[in-house]
Design an enzyme around this catalytic site. Sequence first.
Site, mmCIF file in Angstrom:
data_model
loop_
_atom_site.group_PDB
_atom_site.id
_atom_site.type_symbol
_atom_site.label_atom_id
_atom_site.label_comp_id
_atom_site.label_asym_id
_atom_site.label_seq_id
_atom_site.Cartn_x
_atom_site.Cartn_y
_atom_site.Cartn_z
ATOM 1 N N GLU A 26 0.795 -1.225 0.000
ATOM 2 C CA GLU A 26 0.000 0.000 0.000
ATOM 3 C C GLU A 26 0.829 1.278 0.000
ATOM 4 O OE1 GLU A 26 -4.293 0.144 1.376
ATOM 5 O OE2 GLU A 26 -3.301 -1.047 2.925
ATOM 6 N N ASP A 27 2.027 1.180 0.555
ATOM 7 C CA ASP A 27 2.792 2.412 0.721
ATOM 8 C C ASP A 27 4.047 2.510 -0.139
ATOM 9 O OD1 ASP A 27 0.916 3.004 2.597
ATOM 10 O OD2 ASP A 27 2.161 2.536 4.338
#
Length: 658
Positions: free
Chosen positions: A77-78
Amino acid sequence: MKHSISSLISAAEKYLPDLNSKRLQRAYDFADQAHNGQLRKDGTPYITHPLAAAHILTKLHVDEDTLIACLLHDVPEDTVYDLKDLEKLFGKKVRFLVEGITKLSKVHYHDNMQERQVESLKKLFIHSAQDLRTILIKLADRLHNMQTINAIPKPEKRVRISKETLEIYVPVANLLGIWELKSQLEDLSFKTLFPEEFKMIDENVKKTNIKHDKLLKRSIEAVKKLLRSYDIKDFKIEGREKSHYSIYRKMLRQGKSFNEIFDLMGIRIVVADVGACYQVLGILHQNFTPKLGRLKDYIAIPKNNGYQSIHTTVFGIDGNLTEFQIRTEEMDLESSYGVAAHYFYANGKNKKTLKQKWQRKSQWVQRILDIQRDIKNNEDFIEGLKLDVFQDRIFVFTPKGDVIDLPRGSTVLDFAYHIHSDIGNFAVSAHVNGKPESLRYILKSGDVANIETSKESGGPKISWIDQVNTALARNKIREYLKYQSKDKLIAQGEKQLDEKLKVFGHPGIDAITKGQRGLIQRYFEQNSWKSVMTEIGAGILDPRELIQVVYSEEEIMGEEAEPRRASYSGEKVPEKVHKVHFYIEVINKIGMLRDLTSALADLEINILNMSSLLTKDRGVNILDFYVEIQDLKQLEKAMFTMGQIPGVIKVTRIQNGQ
Ligand code: MN
């Protein structure tokens, strides 16, 4: 506390003798590099977060894949790396776990949610996790975020996160019996939400601890000596701390002051087996006067959540009230680490008692137990956990984000009735995930459904009875229909029966003979044909039942035959089928045939023969299908499903000879 990868490796090696420390190191290096340059809100490098969460998990003795997945949990996600990259580097299982965590991060909490919705959200949380290890990682992730919550500058955000923790994560940890994580999560949320109260309790606890410290040491020494003098050798004894939040709740619930709640010492004694628990109890009561009414035997009668221990309060050293908890090692392990204790600590020797304990846990845990019983191997067990549990429930969101919890197979109409009976009664159309769908569209978990209503809709139709899956919706529809005029009910009944007859290729209601009508009246104990129609119109009588009274299965479904298809992949082939003939009027467009055949395949319907019959107008085709159908239900499903496909104009069943 400052963590490092080497301290993580040595913590894991203590309980994982086969740990591949190089692989763990590699996961750390990869995550560190992927998050390079990113900082946490408190200014530390991002990697400190997954590393701290992994440290928390070593206390639960989780396996190597879980630790690796934890180190990587924020990567997809990051960072620029995705799940495929993780699979390539660390294998399918790690990818699966990380994917599960990513999904869980999409479980949203809104402020001011009603209790019922919070309840659904908890279930959704557990439901979305295909593997219990995912939840453990998520809990460790949340615990570390709570430990560092003060770095978040906005107070509203701190409050929202703490509320979410208290309302979702704490109950989930509680449900899984992971008290160790639960009480920490609870105290950290408590501290943010009620800072004044927390401070008051914290100061009092510290004061009392100082006061008790010497006394506690003396008491422990005295009890140690005492137990040895009775020849009890194998035991652990320690002072016990209560969580701040549990003291606060007790004060509120019992209306007592801090001193009344806390002014007693807690000592825990852990012994080898149940027999020794009772022996220790006897020794304590023989040597110290017990306080009346304070003996609780949760070994003989465990608490609902499965908790086991003996509790007793005695007038101890110098007459000071001392509360004892006596339990076996296994009970102690389970009370701290719950479900994790079973996965990761279980050594096989106490399987039977473990099972018994689990049986007292809530129903879904029971389902886990069932899976466990069938699957011996631990790894398969966790695989088997791909939550079968809750497979029978779906969670659908309103546009505002409220959760509606429904049985699997529920439609848009069910959803509407579960929001409010007026929304159900006056529903006219719906959007699911932004796309227009019919009211009988079958929902799945995570869908967002929006219902459009109109007071001019005319209310529920009798056909809706077949379009819902919940008793609640069905009853509400019947309730409404009951108050319609008799003429309307009769008209609806006739229409409904006519439609059902046509599904199986019958010419329709007008072709029912006088003799057949008489037979039906007698069978359903009605004194007129009109009252039979009224019953159908009000949703009391199912027209299918009526059809089955007059016609044999062969007449309805066509001649019985041996199925023509073979089982290639081990799926079940029905023993008998009926050869059914359809005309399907469709718009002539690319992909039409593929859509039809794949819809039939999804329903496990075998196609025997098909042809494009003739072109009615320009661009309109009639397709001719012969398929194998098992029963009337499957026939209706097939006709409905095909009718729903964009481009399909009409589906007609052709009876033999027509
Ligand atoms: Mn995280």
